[in-house]
Each structure stands twice: as C-alpha cells, then as structure tokens.
Enzyme design. Structure first.
Site, mmCIF file in Angstrom:
data_model
loop_
_atom_site.group_PDB
_atom_site.id
_atom_site.type_symbol
_atom_site.label_atom_id
_atom_site.label_comp_id
_atom_site.label_asym_id
_atom_site.label_seq_id
_atom_site.Cartn_x
_atom_site.Cartn_y
_atom_site.Cartn_z
ATOM 1 N N TYR A 51 -8.356 2.803 5.337
ATOM 2 C CA TYR A 51 -7.532 2.158 6.371
ATOM 3 C C TYR A 51 -8.315 1.904 7.662
ATOM 4 O O TYR A 51 -7.711 1.791 8.730
ATOM 5 C CB TYR A 51 -6.302 3.015 6.656
ATOM 6 C CG TYR A 51 -5.159 2.821 5.675
ATOM 7 C CD1 TYR A 51 -4.579 1.556 5.475
ATOM 8 C CD2 TYR A 51 -4.633 3.893 4.957
ATOM 9 C CE1 TYR A 51 -3.523 1.382 4.596
ATOM 10 C CE2 TYR A 51 -3.568 3.723 4.073
ATOM 11 C CZ TYR A 51 -3.023 2.468 3.903
ATOM 12 O OH TYR A 51 -1.962 2.274 3.041
ATOM 13 N N ASN A 114 6.366 3.631 2.593
ATOM 14 C CA ASN A 114 6.893 2.409 1.988
ATOM 15 C C ASN A 114 6.402 2.170 0.555
ATOM 16 O O ASN A 114 6.305 1.041 0.094
ATOM 17 C CB ASN A 114 6.627 1.206 2.905
ATOM 18 C CG ASN A 114 5.143 1.021 3.194
ATOM 19 O OD1 ASN A 114 4.313 1.728 2.625
ATOM 20 N ND2 ASN A 114 4.808 0.061 4.041
ATOM 21 N N GLU A 128 -11.267 -3.382 -1.266
ATOM 22 C CA GLU A 128 -10.407 -2.259 -1.674
ATOM 23 C C GLU A 128 -10.569 -1.903 -3.154
ATOM 24 O O GLU A 128 -10.501 -0.725 -3.510
ATOM 25 C CB GLU A 128 -8.947 -2.595 -1.354
ATOM 26 C CG GLU A 128 -8.695 -2.648 0.151
ATOM 27 C CD GLU A 128 -7.283 -3.077 0.516
ATOM 28 O OE1 GLU A 128 -6.490 -3.412 -0.395
ATOM 29 O OE2 GLU A 128 -6.969 -3.086 1.725
HETATM 30 P P1 IDP Z 1 1.152 -3.639 4.626
HETATM 31 O O1 IDP Z 1 1.011 -2.335 3.864
HETATM 32 O O2 IDP Z 1 2.473 -4.308 4.366
HETATM 33 O O3 IDP Z 1 -0.027 -4.570 4.406
HETATM 34 P P2 IDP Z 1 0.007 -3.039 7.236
HETATM 35 O O4 IDP Z 1 0.397 -3.681 8.512
HETATM 36 O O5 IDP Z 1 -1.321 -3.397 6.635
HETATM 37 O O6 IDP Z 1 1.184 -3.267 6.193
HETATM 38 O O7 IDP Z 1 0.042 -1.464 7.499
HETATM 39 C C1 IDP Z 1 -0.539 -0.557 6.585
HETATM 40 C C2 IDP Z 1 0.408 0.587 6.385
HETATM 41 O O8 IDP Z 1 0.558 1.309 7.619
HETATM 42 C C3 IDP Z 1 1.843 0.206 6.018
HETATM 43 O O9 IDP Z 1 2.015 -0.065 4.647
HETATM 44 C C4 IDP Z 1 2.614 1.426 6.437
HETATM 45 O O10 IDP Z 1 2.482 2.497 5.502
HETATM 46 C C5 IDP Z 1 1.887 1.797 7.728
HETATM 47 N N1 IDP Z 1 2.512 1.173 8.919
HETATM 48 C C6 IDP Z 1 2.472 -0.142 9.271
HETATM 49 N N2 IDP Z 1 3.142 -0.352 10.410
HETATM 50 C C7 IDP Z 1 3.619 0.844 10.797
HETATM 51 C C8 IDP Z 1 4.400 1.281 11.933
HETATM 52 O O11 IDP Z 1 4.794 0.502 12.797
HETATM 53 N N3 IDP Z 1 4.705 2.616 11.972
HETATM 54 C C9 IDP Z 1 4.266 3.506 11.020
HETATM 55 N N4 IDP Z 1 3.536 3.133 9.958
HETATM 56 C C10 IDP Z 1 3.218 1.826 9.855
#
Ligand code: IDP
Ligand code: MG
Length: 141
Positions: A51, A114, A128
């Site tokens: 990440y 998620n 990745e």
């Molecule tokens: P994605 O997984 O849909 O591509 P990204 O923006 O790349 O989303 O963020 C990576 C991961 O970081 C997300 O899947 C989630 O687990 C976590 N994440 C993203 N935004 C937030 C936030 O606002 N609060 C807490 N965790 C977040």
C-alpha cells in the site's frame, strides 16, 4: 478486448466472515479464472510495501493494522477485461455507496473493512501481481 491479469485479495474481514467461497464464485460466475492463489498472513512490512501509494493518507496506519490482523487470500484473476471487470464486481470502496449485488455491498462492513482488494489499472495490476507471485506461480491458459 485483451486478456488481462489482475490482483485480487480477500481481506481479513472476508476470511473471518467465511465468504471466501462466495467471493470466488462471483469471479468465476463472471467469467474470470483464478490463475494463481494462496493464503498468507501479511507482515507489517509486506502490507506497507503493498500500500505504499497510500503512505501519506490519514488511514494508512489503520489500513496496515487491519490488513495484518488475520489471514488473507491472494489471487491473480485472468480474463477479458479482467481489471475493470473485477472492480465492477467489487463495487465502490465505501460499501454504503456500492451498487446492489456487488461484493462490497453484500459483505463489507465499512470503508476500511471492505472485504476485497482489486488492482485499479494496468500499471498497478503489473506491480501488484508480481509483488505476491512470481512468473512460475501463474497458470496462463
Ligand atoms: P480501493 O480499494 O477501492 O481501490 P483505495 O482508495 O485504493 O480504494 O483505498 C485502499 C483501501 O484503503 C480501501 O480498500 C480501504 O480498505 C482503505 N480506505 C480507503 N479509504 C479509506 C478511508 O477513508 N478510511 C479508512 N480506510 C480507507
Ligand atoms: Mg485502490
């Protein structure tokens, strides 16, 4: 449309909820093939490296904590348009905003926990997939 490979992760919440089979069934049901697969309990260094693009985000520490909290399933999915198709099956990052019938809508408990990760483009898919698998781990049929 080209055949692509993309990285999928069933995150610790998905493994804990016992939905590995249901998640993979959705990929297979949509025509994506599993080209490589293993379980792992990520170390802090592995999660931070994976990440690294989010290093400056306020949720980075918490995300790494979560991703190392339990085992994950790492997969390479392969198929026509696999990168976008996987993202479509996953749904929006925040399950509250995810479309009905998507994996995150049905299984995720919040914006962080998620359930699934999916590469978001050709460059991240290349980085990745090689981050967790070497060329000999993959089938390519
Ligand atoms: P994605 O997984 O849909 O591509 P990204 O923006 O790349 O989303 O963020 C990576 C991961 O970081 C997300 O899947 C989630 O687990 C976590 N994440 C993203 N935004 C937030 C936030 O606002 N609060 C807490 N965790 C977040
Ligand atoms: Mg992302």
């Amino acid at each position: 449309m080209a055949v692509e490979q993309t990285l999928s992760i069933i995150k610790p919440d998905g493994v804990k909820k016992g939905v590995i089979g249901q998640v993979i069934a959705r990929f297979e049901g949509a025509g994506l093939k599993v080209a490589a697969m293993k379980m792992a309990h990520l170390t802090r260094a592995q999660a931070e490296g994976f990440y690294h693009v989010h290093q400056q985000r306020p949720f980075f520490g918490s995300l790494v904590e979560f991703m190392t909290s339990g085992p994950v399933v790492l997969m390479i999915l392969q198929g026509e348009n696999a990168i976008a198709k996987n993202r479509e099956l996953m749904g929006a990052t925040d399950p509250a905003k995810a479309a009905p019938g998507t994996i995150r809508k049905d299984f995720a408990s919040g914006i962080e926990q998620n359930t699934v990760h999916g590469s978001d483009g050709p460059d991240t898919a290349a980085f990745e997939t090689q981050y967790f698998f070497n060329v000999f781990d993959r089938v390519n049929e």
